[in-house]
Design an enzyme around this catalytic site. Structure first.
Site, PDB file in Angstrom:
ATOM      1  N   ASP A 102      60.602  33.705  82.663  1.00  0.00           N
ATOM      2  CA  ASP A 102      60.044  34.545  81.602  1.00  0.00           C
ATOM      3  C   ASP A 102      60.581  35.958  81.761  1.00  0.00           C
ATOM      4  OD1 ASP A 102      58.528  34.861  79.304  1.00  0.00           O
ATOM      5  OD2 ASP A 102      56.771  35.547  80.406  1.00  0.00           O
ATOM      6  N   HIS A 143      57.053  46.664  73.702  1.00  0.00           N
ATOM      7  CA  HIS A 143      55.937  46.104  74.471  1.00  0.00           C
ATOM      8  C   HIS A 143      55.873  46.755  75.855  1.00  0.00           C
ATOM      9  CE1 HIS A 143      53.122  43.242  76.183  1.00  0.00           C
ATOM     10  NE2 HIS A 143      53.996  42.937  77.123  1.00  0.00           N
ATOM     11  N   ARG A 197      50.909  54.504  83.060  1.00  0.00           N
ATOM     12  CA  ARG A 197      51.726  55.675  83.414  1.00  0.00           C
ATOM     13  C   ARG A 197      52.050  56.437  82.124  1.00  0.00           C
ATOM     14  NH1 ARG A 197      53.680  51.136  85.614  1.00  0.00           N
ATOM     15  NH2 ARG A 197      55.254  50.977  83.954  1.00  0.00           N
ATOM     16  N   GLU A 214      50.718  35.950  74.191  1.00  0.00           N
ATOM     17  CA  GLU A 214      51.960  36.711  74.136  1.00  0.00           C
ATOM     18  C   GLU A 214      52.895  36.035  73.136  1.00  0.00           C
ATOM     19  OE1 GLU A 214      53.643  37.411  77.998  1.00  0.00           O
ATOM     20  OE2 GLU A 214      52.157  38.961  78.448  1.00  0.00           O
ATOM     21  N   GLU A 232      56.175  35.175  71.809  1.00  0.00           N
ATOM     22  CA  GLU A 232      57.505  35.125  72.412  1.00  0.00           C
ATOM     23  C   GLU A 232      58.397  34.112  71.715  1.00  0.00           C
ATOM     24  OE1 GLU A 232      57.841  34.913  76.633  1.00  0.00           O
ATOM     25  OE2 GLU A 232      55.853  35.760  77.014  1.00  0.00           O
ATOM     26  N   ASP A 245      52.999  32.631  75.937  1.00  0.00           N
ATOM     27  CA  ASP A 245      52.762  32.737  77.376  1.00  0.00           C
ATOM     28  C   ASP A 245      51.364  33.320  77.577  1.00  0.00           C
ATOM     29  OD1 ASP A 245      53.359  32.585  80.097  1.00  0.00           O
ATOM     30  OD2 ASP A 245      54.048  34.657  80.149  1.00  0.00           O
ATOM     31  N   ARG A 266      44.764  38.948  81.740  1.00  0.00           N
ATOM     32  CA  ARG A 266      45.127  40.323  82.079  1.00  0.00           C
ATOM     33  C   ARG A 266      44.354  40.855  83.285  1.00  0.00           C
ATOM     34  NH1 ARG A 266      49.928  40.624  79.595  1.00  0.00           N
ATOM     35  NH2 ARG A 266      49.775  40.310  77.336  1.00  0.00           N
ATOM     36  N   GLN A 268      45.947  39.347  86.277  1.00  0.00           N
ATOM     37  CA  GLN A 268      47.282  39.928  86.401  1.00  0.00           C
ATOM     38  C   GLN A 268      47.223  41.331  87.008  1.00  0.00           C
ATOM     39  OE1 GLN A 268      49.349  40.086  82.660  1.00  0.00           O
ATOM     40  NE2 GLN A 268      51.250  40.861  83.525  1.00  0.00           N
ATOM     41  N   TYR A 285      49.514  41.438  90.484  1.00  0.00           N
ATOM     42  CA  TYR A 285      50.937  41.516  90.147  1.00  0.00           C
ATOM     43  C   TYR A 285      51.757  42.383  91.099  1.00  0.00           C
ATOM     44  CZ  TYR A 285      50.883  46.233  88.089  1.00  0.00           C
ATOM     45  OH  TYR A 285      50.806  47.582  87.888  1.00  0.00           O
ATOM     46  N   LYS A 331      49.464  33.713  84.903  1.00  0.00           N
ATOM     47  CA  LYS A 331      50.381  33.161  83.914  1.00  0.00           C
ATOM     48  C   LYS A 331      50.566  31.651  84.038  1.00  0.00           C
ATOM     49  CE  LYS A 331      52.162  37.170  82.288  1.00  0.00           C
ATOM     50  NZ  LYS A 331      52.370  37.545  80.874  1.00  0.00           N
ATOM     51  N   THR A 380      51.276  27.518  79.220  1.00  0.00           N
ATOM     52  CA  THR A 380      52.275  28.093  78.321  1.00  0.00           C
ATOM     53  C   THR A 380      52.498  27.064  77.226  1.00  0.00           C
ATOM     54  OG1 THR A 380      53.381  29.305  80.116  1.00  0.00           O
ATOM     55  CG2 THR A 380      54.636  28.963  78.096  1.00  0.00           C
ATOM     56  N   THR A 439      56.854  39.167  75.618  1.00  0.00           N
ATOM     57  CA  THR A 439      56.163  39.544  74.391  1.00  0.00           C
ATOM     58  C   THR A 439      57.071  40.330  73.463  1.00  0.00           C
ATOM     59  OG1 THR A 439      54.114  39.681  75.641  1.00  0.00           O
ATOM     60  CG2 THR A 439      54.134  40.698  73.470  1.00  0.00           C
ATOM     61  N   GLU A 463      47.827  45.133  73.580  1.00  0.00           N
ATOM     62  CA  GLU A 463      48.385  46.253  72.833  1.00  0.00           C
ATOM     63  C   GLU A 463      47.531  46.575  71.609  1.00  0.00           C
ATOM     64  OE1 GLU A 463      52.922  46.033  72.442  1.00  0.00           O
ATOM     65  OE2 GLU A 463      52.338  43.993  72.991  1.00  0.00           O
TER      66      GLU A 463
END
Length: 440
Positions: A140, A147, A156, A211, A213, A245, A249, A252, A256, A265, A269, A371, A385
């Site tokens: 992936d 995104h 950030r 997601e 995709e 996918d 969250r 994750q 992650y 994940k 899928t 995504t 998002e």
């Protein structure tokens, strides 16, 4: 780079003797001819390869018995009649292109083979589908800069993109065992989540997301230690499908760092049953655009052909239908629309980068694009998002709201390609439904 060129199979004036293939808005006109693996519903027969046209499926197993085609087209029918498309994928674009042209001629108005082909048709509404291929490996990627920027900004704000993003197609190795075909129902995943108390908690995900995709199926593979040059990359791609996918969250966010997604994940899928070949997508190629102010791709990720036609304008749509909506007979609600043309890296660049270290790809391997989001907030390809990290609930249906998915929600993806002077083609539909978490 070999870019599929236009030929007689893209003729916008071409029509089929099958009336349903000529209807306005048909996803599968004679100019498309995507592949799948299917069998008759409620039967014990083996799965076999098929090709969509109109509201029917050309049964390649039945067609192989007719021995109508010769040469590479016959080779393609034989390979495609099996219970997965891996053998057909392995033969590369010469064979799949020959088969596509032969099917186009046989299904075209005035074909001398109409009576024979009619005996090989199965209504799509009488079929059930399997995965198009035995997927050995699944990678992936993360190729939507819109995104990546939107997600990075939540953590950030002043520097959303990591330093390597504009230099390298980011990806991670996913889990192929939990990939299912459209119609997949799956239980809400459980796992560790961060807690304000300090110690993590274990329980069902409360921030379940989708997601939007594209999936990219590998055709002919490469030997270990033999990188695929970008000029040759598309000779190793069989076609594209839709891919969801599903992502937890909250799991994750806890797991992650430092190695990337894992349990957040790997639980499910979902892909669409139809694989649209690169040949069918040829009319919808557009220039691959990289702003002049951004770093330009390194030499192994760059070619004139990629710059001229490396992107594909596939218009994507994500929809939701809650359990309440379904119970009241309400149609799904559109959440967002965008295009695959906005991807920051092209499909050829993904192949070239994946193999630059000598990694060997195999027929039926699957890439996820990551995504796909567009340049405006309304084009976001995920709830994280659209809801701004879960801080703004979206109105759904008559009386519901969502920040993340709830049990009973069905998510639907659709895709079409359109441009003046070409016949519109579609990818069919992908849908999957969230079930309640398993009892601990």
């Amino acid at each position: 780079m070999t870019i599929s060129s236009l030929d007689v199979t893209h003729d916008p004036k071409a029509r089929s003797w099958l009336a349903s293939a000529n209807q306005n808005g048909c996803a599968f006109p004679i100019q498309n001819l995507p592949f799948s693996v299917f069998r008759h519903a409620q039967s014990a027969e083996s799965f076999r390869g098929g090709v969509a046209i109109g509201d029917q499926i050309i049964d390649l197993c039945a067609l192989a018995d007719k021995q109508l085609f010769t040469g590479e087209a016959a080779e393609g029918v034989s390979a495609g009649s099996m219970d997965s498309l891996n053998s057909l994928m392995r033969l590369g674009p010469r064979v799949s292109t020959a088969l596509r042209r032969a099917l186009f001629a046989a299904m075209a108005q005035g074909s001398a083979h109409e009576a024979l082909l009619k005996k090989c048709l199965v209504p799509q509404n009488e079929a059930v589908f399997s995965l198009p291929a035995q997927i050995g490996d699944y990678t992936d990627f993360y190729i939507s800069i819109h995104h990546a920027t939107a997600i990075g900004r939540q953590f950030r704000p002043d520097n959303p993109l990591l330093p390597n993003y504009k230099w390298i197609p980011i990806g991670y190795h996913g889990r192929s065992s939990s990939i299912g075909v459209s119609g997949q129902n799956f239980r809400r995943p459980r796992g560790q989540r961060a807690s304000a108390a300090g110690s993590p908690t274990v329980g069902p995900s409360t921030r379940l997301d989708y997601e939007l995709e594209m999936g990219i199926f590998i055709g002919a593979g490469n030997a270990q230690g033999a990188p695929i040059a970008i000029a040759d990359a598309e000779n190793h791609i069989f076609g594209l499908c839709l891919l969801n996918d599903w992502s937890a969250r909250d799991l994750q966010g806890w797991e992650y760092q430092p190695l990337g997604p894992f349990l957040s994940k790997s639980f499910a899928t979902t892909i669409s049953p139809w694989v649209v070949t690169l040949q069918a997508l040829a009319p919808f190629r557009v220039p691959f655009y990289r702003p002049d102010s951004d770093p330009q791709p390194l030499a192994y990720l760059d070619s004139e052909a990629n710059r001229e036609a490396g992107a594909i304008d596939i218009r994507l749509e994500a929809l939701i239908q809650t359990a309440k909506m379904q119970g009241r007979g309400e149609p799904p609600q559109c959440l967002s629309e965008t295009s695959f043309r906005h991807a920051y890296w092209s499909i050829s660049q993904l192949v070239a980068h994946h193999t630059v270290n000598g990694c060997n790809l195999r027929p039926g391997d699957l890439f996820g694009s990551g995504t796909q989001s567009g340049p405006t907030p309304a084009e976001a390809g995920s709830l994280v998002e659209l809801s701004k990290g879960g801080t703004q609930a979206l109105p759904i249906g008559k009386d519901e709201h969502r920040t993340f998915l709830e049990d009973g929600d069905t998510v639907i993806f659709r895709a079409r390609c359109e441009r003046p002077g070409a016949v519109s083609i579609g990818f069919g539909e992908l849908y999957g439904r969230v079930l309640a978490a398993a009892v601990a």
